[in-house]
Scaffold this active site. Structure first.
Site, PDB file in Angstrom:
ATOM      1  N   GLY A 189       0.804  -1.230   0.000  1.00 64.54           N
ATOM      2  CA  GLY A 189       0.000   0.000   0.000  1.00 64.54           C
ATOM      3  C   GLY A 189       0.826   1.264   0.000  1.00 64.54           C
ATOM      4  CB  SER A 190       2.916   2.867  -1.333  1.00 66.90           C
ATOM      5  OG  SER A 190       2.933   1.803  -2.265  1.00 66.90           O
ATOM      6  NE  ARG A 191       0.447  10.828  -3.134  1.00 66.35           N
ATOM      7  CZ  ARG A 191       0.260  11.826  -2.289  1.00 66.35           C
ATOM      8  NH1 ARG A 191      -0.484  11.655  -1.218  1.00 66.35           N
ATOM      9  NH2 ARG A 191       0.818  12.989  -2.491  1.00 66.35           N
TER      10      ARG A 191
END
Length: 227
Positions: A189-191
């Protein structure tokens, strides 16, 4: 099941995921020994871990004047912003496109368009929800300053999220990568933020679903209107 149908559901796995799948498999065997229903839960977890580290082949557009999404996910932010100082892109705001990856997205990151990596800059930080605007400033991150063949430059930044605890970047300063080439991965999970080069216009909008290496996010010629 035919080969074509099998390839739809079974994707190659990035080597980074092998030990995590192995750990989940051992845990599953232990859970089956304790109580069968728990074992089936473990089996589901093992499948999810494999799915998280999937690394499918992607086909990037052949047009020389476009940029593609660096990540699977959804466009969460689309606004002018000053790039991180450590990238050396200057103090002026640039149009930033942020792609948020959930734990169900493929997390292999790809270069938006061809260029030479001028700088790779890592900065430790917090682990806030990656969908928040302030995550760009406060969260752990790793950024690439990339120089285009025409001399313009842009930035792409990996940002850790709420449950992400490891940013991986296997590319180095001085390397020249092609559009859609793999350069890193973020676990769980990240960006990804992309700071567009001068003259580029965006072709996406907030909420749009991205496919890493394939979805066009910007036009380098500046001839298209913002989506």
């Amino acid at each position: 099941m035919s080969v074509s149908m099998l390839s739809t559901f079974v994707k190659p796995m990035h080597p980074e995921g092998r030990r995590f799948v192995a750990i989940a498999a051992v845990l599953t065997l232990a859970l089956f020994w304790v109580w069968e229903p728990l074992g089936w839960l473990g089996a589901g977890l093992t499948v999810w871990v494999y799915y998280f580290f999937r690394d499918p082949e992607r086909v990037s557009p052949t047009r020389a004047d476009v940029m593609v999404s660096p990540a699977d996910g959804v466009v969460s932010l689309l606004e002018p912003a000053v790039p991180p100082a450590e990238l050396g892109l200057g103090p002026e705001p640039r149009l930033r496109i942020s792609v948020f990856m959930s734990v169900f997205n493929c997390h292999v990151n790809r270069l938006p368009t061809e260029g030479r990596i001028e700088t790779v800059a890592y900065r430790p930080g917090k682990f806030l929800n990656a969908s928040l605007d302030k995550a760009s400033e406060d969260n752990e991150r790793n950024g690439l300053h990339v120089v285009l063949p025409d001399g313009r430059n842009y930035g792409v930044v990996q940002i850790a999220g709420l449950v992400a605890r490891r940013i991986l970047c296997w590319s180095e300063a001085g390397q020249t990568l092609s559009r859609g080439e793999r350069f890193g991965l973020i676990r769980f999970g990240s960006r990804l933020d992309v700071y567009l080069p001068d003259g580029a216009t965006t072709t996406v909008r907030i909420g749009q679903t991205m496919v890493a290496g394939e979805t066009v996010i910007a036009d380098l010629s500046g001839q298209q209107n913002e989506a």
